[in-house]
Design a protein around this motif. Structure first.
Motif, PDB file in Angstrom:
ATOM      1  N   PRO A 155       0.817  -1.222   0.000  1.00 45.26           N
ATOM      2  CA  PRO A 155       0.000   0.000   0.000  1.00 45.26           C
ATOM      3  C   PRO A 155       0.851   1.274   0.000  1.00 45.26           C
ATOM      4  CG  PRO A 155      -0.854  -1.575   1.584  1.00 45.26           C
ATOM      5  CD  PRO A 155       0.476  -2.101   1.136  1.00 45.26           C
ATOM      6  N   SER A 156       0.479   2.195  -0.889  1.00 42.24           N
ATOM      7  CA  SER A 156       1.125   3.506  -0.950  1.00 42.24           C
ATOM      8  C   SER A 156       0.130   4.496  -1.552  1.00 42.24           C
ATOM      9  CB  SER A 156       2.393   3.450  -1.805  1.00 42.24           C
ATOM     10  OG  SER A 156       2.822   4.761  -2.149  1.00 42.24           O
ATOM     11  N   ASN A 157      -0.077   5.605  -0.876  1.00 45.80           N
ATOM     12  CA  ASN A 157      -1.011   6.603  -1.393  1.00 45.80           C
ATOM     13  C   ASN A 157      -0.512   7.222  -2.700  1.00 45.80           C
ATOM     14  OD1 ASN A 157      -3.170   6.610   0.526  1.00 45.80           O
ATOM     15  ND2 ASN A 157      -1.747   7.484   2.024  1.00 45.80           N
ATOM     16  N   TYR A 158       0.793   7.197  -2.917  1.00 49.56           N
ATOM     17  CA  TYR A 158       1.332   7.727  -4.174  1.00 49.56           C
ATOM     18  C   TYR A 158       1.000   6.797  -5.341  1.00 49.56           C
ATOM     19  CZ  TYR A 158       3.794  11.185  -1.399  1.00 49.56           C
ATOM     20  OH  TYR A 158       4.091  12.240  -0.549  1.00 49.56           O
ATOM     21  N   LEU A 159       1.009   5.486  -5.080  1.00 53.90           N
ATOM     22  CA  LEU A 159       0.553   4.531  -6.101  1.00 53.90           C
ATOM     23  C   LEU A 159      -0.932   4.737  -6.384  1.00 53.90           C
ATOM     24  CD1 LEU A 159       2.154   1.033  -5.349  1.00 53.90           C
ATOM     25  CD2 LEU A 159       2.211   2.283  -7.518  1.00 53.90           C
ATOM     26  N   LEU A 160      -1.690   4.986  -5.327  1.00 52.53           N
ATOM     27  CA  LEU A 160      -3.125   5.243  -5.468  1.00 52.53           C
ATOM     28  C   LEU A 160      -3.360   6.485  -6.323  1.00 52.53           C
ATOM     29  CD1 LEU A 160      -5.775   3.974  -4.402  1.00 52.53           C
ATOM     30  CD2 LEU A 160      -5.717   5.659  -2.548  1.00 52.53           C
ATOM     31  N   LEU A 161      -2.535   7.505  -6.115  1.00 51.93           N
ATOM     32  CA  LEU A 161      -2.641   8.739  -6.891  1.00 51.93           C
ATOM     33  C   LEU A 161      -2.357   8.474  -8.358  1.00 51.93           C
ATOM     34  CD1 LEU A 161      -3.023  11.850  -6.753  1.00 51.93           C
ATOM     35  CD2 LEU A 161      -0.551  12.031  -6.400  1.00 51.93           C
TER      36      LEU A 161
END
Length: 371
Positions: A155-161
């Motif tokens: 999980p990474s919010n930057y990947l989500l972005l």
């Protein structure tokens, strides 16, 4: 009335998509901010500003990454369909393939952030347009799906972005609304005439870029106008612009002025990339042909799209800025400087046809202005 309702629905749909995009970015930015501020012992406003700046920068980079991915998707899909490379552009920087070499260009189109033009097979067989036009959307969606799969593992919010921006790019280009791949694909799927026009356009572009064909050399029997569609329809307008460029190339300014006047009267119904071309050349004919009125000139100069177009660094923009300086501002020095810049950027034009057209018009201006 039907056309007005369709335009209202189209605009509402675009506003909704952009609103959802901004909302999604805001939610992910909040997650990143919360994740980072949780590591601080106490709230610091400066740290929050830094986090917001980082998120904006990463979002900006991701947008351009997905533009690159989108255009590469068109390139790969085009090659798989038997098409050959012609032009690849991100922002205002591009590469074209002339007959025996590759060359960099400086060129941009209003309403577009990238472009990948391919030459259809020489056989003339109308095939592969569905894969070619769908390639960009497919590339955005596939890379976004890949990012989401990695996200569930690490999980990474930057990947989500990254995944969210790619998903949005795919949807906004795939839904047939406004000026996008989905809209063009929808037109071609419904009309054999539109398919003929599309392949004609690709063929012309190839001849203009690779085989040193000028606008004046396009034969009348090559031109296709779809009588079932208004003249402002995207593929019809392209043909009209070829005719207009040929008239300017031949210095038939009075005829060009009349053609442009008709298009200008319906400018709101024309797709954004072509609007700026019409505004530019209409203003050119108005000022150089002594047909300008203060109200009409002010209307064009105050046009938001045209003001954005004037910020571009390319030969035709420097040419019109020279005309504005000379005929409106009465500033010979500025006019001469802009002409010099236009000449400097002449070789950066995207096609031989554009270079030839601008060379003729620049020579005409030098005579008119007595430089």
């Amino acid at each position: 009335m039907k056309e007005r309702t369709k335009n209202t629905l189209k605009n509402s749909g675009l506003v909704l998509l952009y609103s959802l995009f901004m909302m999604g970015i805001a939610i992910i930015a909040f997650r990143i901010g919360r994740e980072n501020t949780a590591q601080l012992d106490r709230f610091e406003f400066g740290a929050l500003l830094i986090i917001i700046g980082v998120v904006m920068l990463v979002s900006f980079v991701n947008v351009y990454l997905h533009i690159l991915i989108h255009e590469l998707g068109h390139l790969v899909a085009g090659l798989a369909s038997g098409y050959t490379f012609m032009l690849f552009r991100i922002g205002s920087f591009g590469i074209i393939r002339e007959e025996h070499r590759f060359k960099t260009i400086t060129f941009g189109m209003s309403g577009t952030m990238g472009q990948c033009l391919m030459n259809p097979p020489e056989s003339g067989e109308k095939r592969g347009f569905r894969l070619y036009l769908s390639g960009g959307v497919a590339a955005n969606l596939m890379t976004s799906l890949g990012a989401m799969m990695i996200y569930f593992i690490t999980p990474s919010n930057y990947l989500l972005l990254f995944a969210f921006i790619g998903l949005t790019a795919g949807i906004m280009n795939g839904i047939p609304i406004g000026f996008n791949d989905g809209k063009v694909l929808s037109k071609l799927s419904k009309s054999p005439v539109a398919q003929d026009q599309f392949y004609q356009q690709l063929k012309w572009n190839g001849q203009f870029v690779r085989y040193n064909k000028t606008y004046s050399e396009v034969a009348d029997d090559e031109k296709i106008i779809n009588a079932r569609e208004p003249i402002t329809e995207q593929l019809n307008v392209y043909t009209k612009l070829i005719e207009m460029n040929a008239l300017l190339e031949q210095k038939r300014f009075e005829e060009a002025y009349k053609e442009l006047s008709e298009l200008y009267g319906q400018i709101g119904d024309i797709i954004v990339p072509y609007q700026s071309e019409i505004l530019r050349e209409y203003l050119f004919c108005l000022l150089t042909g002594d047909k300008a009125t203060a109200g009409l000139v002010d209307e064009i100069l105050s046009n938001r799209l045209f003001k954005e177009h004037l910020k571009r660094k390319q030969v035709d923009v420097f040419r019109i800025k020279s005309v504005i300086a000379y005929f409106i501002d009465n500033d010979r020095q500025a006019a001469e400087k802009q002409l010099s810049l236009a000449t400097e950027y002449l070789d950066k034009a995207p096609a031989f046809a554009d270079k030839e057209l601008n060379r003729i018009l620049l020579d005409h201006l030098k005579e008119t202005m007595e430089f």
